[in-house]
Write an enzyme that holds these catalytic residues in place. Structure first.
Site, short mmCIF file in Angstrom:
data_model
loop_
_atom_site.label_atom_id
_atom_site.label_comp_id
_atom_site.label_asym_id
_atom_site.label_seq_id
_atom_site.Cartn_x
_atom_site.Cartn_y
_atom_site.Cartn_z
N ASP A 9 0.82 -1.22 0.00
CA ASP A 9 0.00 0.00 0.00
C ASP A 9 0.85 1.27 0.00
O ASP A 9 0.72 2.13 0.87
CB ASP A 9 -0.94 -0.02 1.21
N HIS A 11 0.76 3.50 -2.49
CA HIS A 11 -0.13 4.56 -3.00
C HIS A 11 0.65 5.70 -3.66
O HIS A 11 0.40 6.88 -3.38
CB HIS A 11 -1.03 5.08 -1.89
N ASP A 50 -1.70 -2.11 -4.42
CA ASP A 50 -1.80 -0.65 -4.38
C ASP A 50 -0.42 -0.01 -4.43
O ASP A 50 -0.08 0.87 -3.62
CB ASP A 50 -2.60 -0.17 -3.16
N HIS A 86 -6.88 -0.25 -5.86
CA HIS A 86 -6.74 1.13 -6.32
C HIS A 86 -6.16 1.22 -7.73
O HIS A 86 -6.58 2.07 -8.51
CB HIS A 86 -5.86 1.93 -5.35
N HIS A 153 -4.31 -9.07 -1.74
CA HIS A 153 -4.72 -7.70 -1.40
C HIS A 153 -6.21 -7.76 -1.12
O HIS A 153 -7.03 -7.61 -2.02
CB HIS A 153 -4.41 -6.75 -2.56
N ASP A 190 -3.94 -4.05 1.75
CA ASP A 190 -5.22 -3.34 1.68
C ASP A 190 -5.58 -2.71 3.01
O ASP A 190 -6.12 -1.61 3.05
CB ASP A 190 -6.37 -4.24 1.20
#
Length: 393
Positions: A9, A11, A50, A86, A153, A190
């Site tokens: 994650d 991002h 992600d 995502h 995830h 996640d």
């Protein structure tokens, strides 16, 4: 012994609170994680989804990601990843593009052998409507004594705290039952907070996100260093140096203004921090813009103002607390209760996730109609082929 670094994650590209500073913070946290992998000379890095914050990261974001991964490549450390909710696209994924640069590999239900005796698997993020039809079966490793590690995830309970009905999407025990092989460990992404548990003798854990993606993520950000030996895994958190948050709540009474604001803000050191200011109580002449400017004047790197003044407090009757679901999750929950065909599910995924679709409704309808006709042709073709085989028999 095989050593892995579990990262999740990241991002990349997330302009949290509309700030380019926060977008850069996301990239710096990823850089730190990769530097830890190089310094520890691990046998591989696993990323549980992600990698990017959206399905359409910018070219500079993708380029920077590849440049960061080249540090692993130079150290002869492989990077293994799966796709999160995502950054999931319809067909080819960003990981597939990055794989072409030689800096990453995409995990699958076939074993990827690392360190000689560790078999790593990956299952991309699965939407709720597709969950029950998804094939989770893993191909057994050639070496029956290999340590098997699955990367997913997904929001699973446990180790996510609370009931499966509230926060988690599915049960961990169901996953373990459906993979079809003996599983030694399950590494998850996640959920942004580090959590761990043991389910049916299988260690299960979330590494957490590398940067704070919401105010509620108060724990220090970290990655997990895994040491696998003699059929067991030991985990150790490696904390990341990330930007501090300063959560501030200010209650206003009638007539309060700049004096009240300054009295509260002066109690905090906001230098180079993310100032998250929540305003409550009575509405006054003081504006959100005034609060933002006051926080930035005190050295905050980023300021977010949430103005809840004048709002009626609702009694939720002691119901569960948590983040509001995003629209995709709400739609997934609704569709999960319908008995839709695979064709219908694929069309839904395309309408919501294919950035290449035309913008006008009529053009989208024309393209989707072509998809339906193609699915019909393939179905009838299969029926005709089956009939021909029966005649031949």
């Amino acid at each position: 012994m095989t050593t892995l670094l579990h990262v999740s994650d990241t991002h990349l590209g997330n302009r949290q609170y509309g700030s380019d500073i926060r977008k850069n913070d996301m990239a710096k946290a990823f850089d730190q994680a990769i530097d830890i992998a190089v310094n520890e000379n691990v046998d591989g890095v696993i990323h549980t989804g992600d990698l990017f914050d959206s399905r359409t990261p910018s070219l500079p974001e993708v380029t920077h990601c590849i440049q960061t991964l080249r540090k692993l490549d130079k150290a002869d450390i492989p990077f293994y990843g799966i796709v999160g909710n995502h950054d999931r696209k319809m067909d080819e994924q960003w990981l597939d593009l990055i794989r072409e640069t030689g800096t990453a590999e995409r995990l699958s239900r076939e074993p990827t052998m690392v360190g000689g005796n560790v078999a790593i698997y990956g299952i991309d993020s699965v939407t709720k409507p597709s969950w029950h039809s998804k094939d989770f079966t893993l191909e057994p490793p050639e070496d029956s004594d290999a340590f098997t590690l699955l990367c997913m995830h997904q929001l699973l309970a446990p180790p996510i705290p609370g009931s499966e009905d509230f926060m988690a999407d599915h049960s961990t025990g169901e996953v373990i039952d459906r993979v079809g092989i003996h599983l030694d460990a399950l590494a998850l992404g996640d959920y942004h907070k580090p959590e761990e548990d043991v389910v049916d003798d299988v260690p299960v854990w979330y590494a957490g996100s590398t940067e704070r993606c919401s105010l509620s993520e108060e724990e220090p950000r970290s990655v997990s260093l895994l040491k696998i030996e003699d059929g067991s895994v030991r985990r150790r958190k490696r904390e990341l140096d990330t930007r501090e948050f300063a959560p501030i709540s200010i209650d206003f009474s009638e007539g309060d203004a700049h004096g009240r604001l300054n009295d509260v803000l002066d109690q905090y050191n906001l230098e180079n921090k993310v100032a998250h200011v929540t305003l409550r109580g009575e509405r006054t002449a003081l504006t959100s813009s005034d609060v933002y400017s006051a926080a930035m004047d005190r050295g905050a790197a980023v300021a977010k103002v949430k103005d809840d003044r004048g709002r009626q407090e609702l009694d939720l009757g002691g119901g569960p607390e948590g983040d509001i679901q995003n629209p995709d999750e709400i739609i997934d929950n609704q569709i999960a209760g319908e008995d839709l065909s695979e064709t219908a599910l694929s069309i839904d995924e395309r309408v919501r996730g294919d950035e290449g679709l035309p913008k006008s409704k009529d053009s989208v309808a024309d393209e989707i109609e072509q998809d339906v006709k193609q699915a019909q042709d393939e179905a009838f073709s299969d029926d005709e082929g089956d009939a021909a085989e029966e005649v031949a028999e």
